[in-house]
Design an enzyme around this catalytic site. Structure first.
Site, PDB file in Angstrom:
ATOM      1  N   ASP A   1       0.818  -1.215   0.000  1.00  9.39           N
ATOM      2  CA  ASP A   1       0.000   0.000   0.000  1.00  9.39           C
ATOM      3  C   ASP A   1       0.852   1.265   0.000  1.00  9.39           C
ATOM      4  OD1 ASP A   1      -2.242   1.616   0.027  1.00  9.39           O
ATOM      5  OD2 ASP A   1      -2.653   1.373   2.153  1.00  9.39           O
ATOM      6  N   TYR A   2       1.927   1.261  -0.756  1.00 10.54           N
ATOM      7  CA  TYR A   2       2.790   2.428  -0.851  1.00 10.54           C
ATOM      8  C   TYR A   2       2.327   3.374  -1.958  1.00 10.54           C
ATOM      9  CZ  TYR A   2       6.379   0.368   2.231  1.00 10.54           C
ATOM     10  OH  TYR A   2       7.076  -0.151   3.298  1.00 10.54           O
TER      11      TYR A   2
END
Length: 820
Positions: free
Chosen positions: A490-491
């Site tokens: 989830d970057y």
């Protein structure tokens, strides 16, 4: 009585020592430090000897303190907050032994120390303890500025193109958050006071958050509330001029997640949209259904009739619409879309309802409003497309559609009835625009669910966590640059790109784009070509992933980063030696081979940098006159592990997009995840947990780095400390930089807005807020000649309750404007 006191003290110290030793044994079996085992045994022996009233207890306690201090300096150097938990417990034990030393007896029956000697030793140790405690109340910069001399000016006219206003979310369309005003400066900022306060009436409760940065055009300020109510204010008095409520619908996605970070402005006479380039059509009369209050008198309306809705405020909603208002009256521009609104769910398919919505300020440039959207993360496969679309600001007609599944091949909108391919990376932040190149730049996320990569499409991998450059008039892609090869954590990249013309040693300049990422990486790219200007290295990362997971063998790393150093066991922290030991044990129990260590179903994996940042949507600012990049960051590690969905249901885990369990339906695994904290609720790694950093872009060197925020208002297990200890807490929002040598910021967990010296990072002023803030400040000069700094405060980020929430817009100014 003396025997009882000494006996009780000795038992407590001995038991604490045995507990420390027991934990130390566990740490040693995990391959960790031997210190805690040895120190625990010595501490237990000290307690036993105090219990027996032996004089040797004093000398052993002093030796333990001396050895622990030497060990602490050996392990962490002069890092104040790292030293505190390593030495304070042993300092307190030594102080206690010194105080009772006249009662501790030698074999001869004489006391360990006489009264005067015991008093002197106790005073020395007490002074040391007092010095440590006093040190907790002052900031400890991570990097101290080498010089108090301001950076040299390289762009003397920077900021002047926006005049006295703040015309866009990031002030300029290049997102620099810089003003050329110096009326408020380092010498007089101490005199700053509240000029006016306005309350919107839309409280930040039940999942609403105020993250808005207002804009100011001519003599009017515009902002939106979490319910997408648009409000116009007098910028010198705070008086309301009009408001418009689009009456957003609650959906499954937005019912606990309402934000409106900003609005956009366009003057159609100055920048005609595609539909107006041959001359605008006659506009309908919108005065009958304005949805606004305090509309101008009839005479004023008559004078404005020819220009109604030529000046527009445009924004999006959390129920997936975009609408346009007349900037002067708040009247709905009914010639836009269908009666003033465009439905953004069109073309996204059946899964978009309740999942696709908008939270960030849109970009308006060249008569186009660019729209990207937020998708629910981590619930299921099959989420709607992340297509980025450009609409005509005059009519609301769809002009182009950049779809990751088509990429650079085609940006033609699909015909009615067709659906953009689902499961593609989306763009949910705010874009930037370069008028000289005609290019708009936007960052992307990844294909959801975030933590399982086995179902990723090739085009999703190609565009995940990227910055994309498109022609703003056509949507045709010019280039893209990936900040991660395959993202499993989830970057997604959410910060607005910052555009800057970087001077070179040979006297030329390079037009660069600065992209901040959740990973703490600062990518500096030639915005003409997408090629790195600051070196980027592909480094090997761990690849021992679960079956069917796709992971990349390398990931890109910039030569400039903030807070992205690899964690080690010695970086584990705690308020005391005991919870520090707990954190070291937990660290050693986890999988951790550095960033991008894959998740497993067998044990927890440490996730650092965490998926909240690094740098989140608030972005950074640049002193455009000197080329100094100023950024706030978050330093919060998380952990995660795969879990079968049926097992999660059996143990009662509740799935959500943001919580501690991600169901990821349609994939083999759910993910249980959480913050990496001690039993006290304190992060398990060294402070600061949030900082402000100044970087010289010409050299890549960090000028200074200071902790941001105190523990004063941050509850831990429901307890608010109430003490102003500048540990450096997680931040939200972004900074404002002024030519007056100041950096303003209010996105801390304590209730303050601050002004830092942009040259040194020193705090020069702070003003108490009624509640916490999350957005970014803005500044302008009013018609009265005063410079104002404005913040919006609705409460600190994600408190999980409706306590200490607000709806405040607060303007600061000097009591008297200095003579010009």
């Amino acid at each position: 009585m003396v025997s009882w006191i000494l006996g009780g003290l000795g038992i407590v110290v001995a038991l604490l020592g045995l507990g420390l030793a027991a934990g130390g044994v566990w740490l040693v079996t995990l391959g960790g430090s031997w210190f805690y085992l040895i120190a625990g045994l010595v501490m237990a022996a000290t307690g036993y000897l105090v219990f027996r009233r032996r004089a040797s207890a004093l000398w052993i306690a002093l030796a333990l303190f001396a050895v622990s201090t030497a060990w602490a300096f050996w392990e962490v150097g002069i890092d104040f907050w790292q030293l505190v938990p390593r030495v304070v417990t042993f300092l307190v034990i030594a102080l206690g032994a010194a105080i009772v030393s006249p009662l501790l007896l030698r074999p001869s029956g004489r006391p360990a120390l006489g009264g005067k000697a015991a008093t002197a030793l106790s005073v020395v140790l007490a002074f040391g303890l007092a010095a440590v405690l006093a040190g907790m109340f002052r900031p400890h910069p991570t990097i101290v500025a080498e010089s108090a001399q301001p950076a040299p000016v390289v762009h003397a006219s920077a900021g002047e193109e926006s005049g006295q206003d703040w015309p866009a979310w990031g002030r300029s369309l290049g997102g620099n958050r810089f003003v050329q005003f110096d009326q408020i400066n380092a010498s007089n900022v101490k005199d700053l006071e509240v000029a006016w306060t306005y309350r919107t009436g839309d409280l930040a409760v039940d999942g609403k958050e105020y993250q808005v940065t207002p804009i100011k055009i001519d003599d009017t300020m515009y902002l939106c509330t979490p319910s997408n109510i648009v409000i116009a204010l007098d910028p010198t008095t705070g008086a309301e001029r009009w408001r418009y409520d689009p009456e957003v619908r609650d959906t499954a996605g937005n019912e606990s997640w309402k934000r409106c970070r900003g609005v956009a402005y366009v003057d159609l006479d100055q920048t005609p949209p595609p539909s107006w380039q041959a001359g605008p059509a006659a506009l309908p009369d919108t005065s009958a259904d304005t949805g606004a209050t305090d509309t101008p008198a009839a005479a004023d309306q008559a004078g404005m009739a020819a220009a109604v809705c030529h000046r527009r405020i445009m924004t999006t909603t959390v129920d997936a619409r975009v609408f346009a208002l007349d900037a002067g009256t708040g009247a709905l521009c009914t010639d836009f879309g269908d009666g003033g609104f465009v439905d953004l769910l069109k073309g996204l398919g059946p899964t978009a309802e309740g999942s696709y919505y908008l939270t960030s300020a849109p970009l308006v440039a060249e008569g186009i409003i660019m729209i990207g959207g937020k998708l629910n993360d981590n619930l299921t496969v099959g989420e709607a497309s992340g297509v980025v679309r450009g609409y005509d600001v005059g009519t609301g007609n769809l002009v182009w559609a950049w779809d990751p599944s088509r990429g650079a091949a085609d940006s033609t909108p699909l015909v009615d009835g067709e659906i953009y391919k689902p499961e593609t990376p989306n763009f949910w932040g705010t874009a930037a625009y370069d008028p000289a190149l005609g290019l708009a730049y936007f960052p992307t996320g990844n294909q959801t669910p975030d933590f399982w990569t086995g179902n990723r499409h090739p085009y999703s991998d190609e565009y995940n966590d990227a910055v994309v450059a498109v022609d703003v008039k056509t949507g045709r892609e010019r280039w893209h640059f990936r900040t991660a090869n395959i993202d499993q954590f989830d970057y997604d990249v959410s910060a607005q790109p910052i555009l800057y013309d970087l001077p070179r040693a040979d006297g030329t300049t390079v037009p660069v784009l600065i992209q901040l990422t959740k990973r703490g990486q600062v990518f500096v790219i030639d915005r003409r070509t997408g090629e790195p200007v600051v070196p980027v290295e592909q480094r090997p990362v761990a690849t021992d992933a679960m079956p069917d997971m796709k992971v990349a063998p390398t990931q890109p790393y910039s030569a400039i980063s903030v807070g992205a150093e690899k964690l080690t066991e010695s970086d584990m922290w705690g308020a005391t030696i005991f919870d520090q030991l707990y954190c070291r044990i937990e660290f050693k129990k986890m999988r951790w081979e550095g960033e991008f260590t894959p998740l497993s179903d067998k044990q927890r994996t440490l996730i650092y940098p965490g998926y909240y940042g690094g740098f989140n949507w608030g972005g950074g600012a640049i002193d455009a006159s000197t080329g100094t990049l100023i950024v706030n960051d978050i330093r919060m590690a998380q952990w995660g592990h795969f879990i079968k969905q049926e097992v999660a249901r059996e143990i009662g885990l509740t799935p959500s997009t943001e919580g501690e369990y991600s169901e990821q339906l349609g994939t083999p695994w759910g993910v249980e995840r959480s913050m990496f904290v001690s039993p006290l609720g304190i992060p398990c790694f060294k402070p600061p947990f949030g900082s402000m950093t100044a970087i010289d872009l010409s050299t890549g060197k960090t000028r200074w780095q200071v902790p941001m925020g105190t523990i004063e208002d941050a509850p831990v297990h429901g307890i608010v400390p109430g003490v102003h200890i500048p540990l450096g807490m997680p931040t939200m929002g972004g900074p404002l930089v002024t030519k007056g040598g100041l950096t303003f910021f209010h996105g801390t967990l304590d209730y303050y807005t601050r002004a830092l010296d942009s040259t040194t990072g020193e705090e020069l002023w702070r003003g108490r807020l009624p509640v916490g803030g999350q957005g970014a400040p803005m500044s302008y000069v009013g018609k009265d000649g005063k410079q104002y700094v404005v913040v919006v405060a609705g409460g600190a980020t994600r408190t999980g309750t409706n306590d200490n929430r607000g709806d405040y817009v607060i303007a600061y100014a000097l009591p008297e404007a200095p003579a010009q």
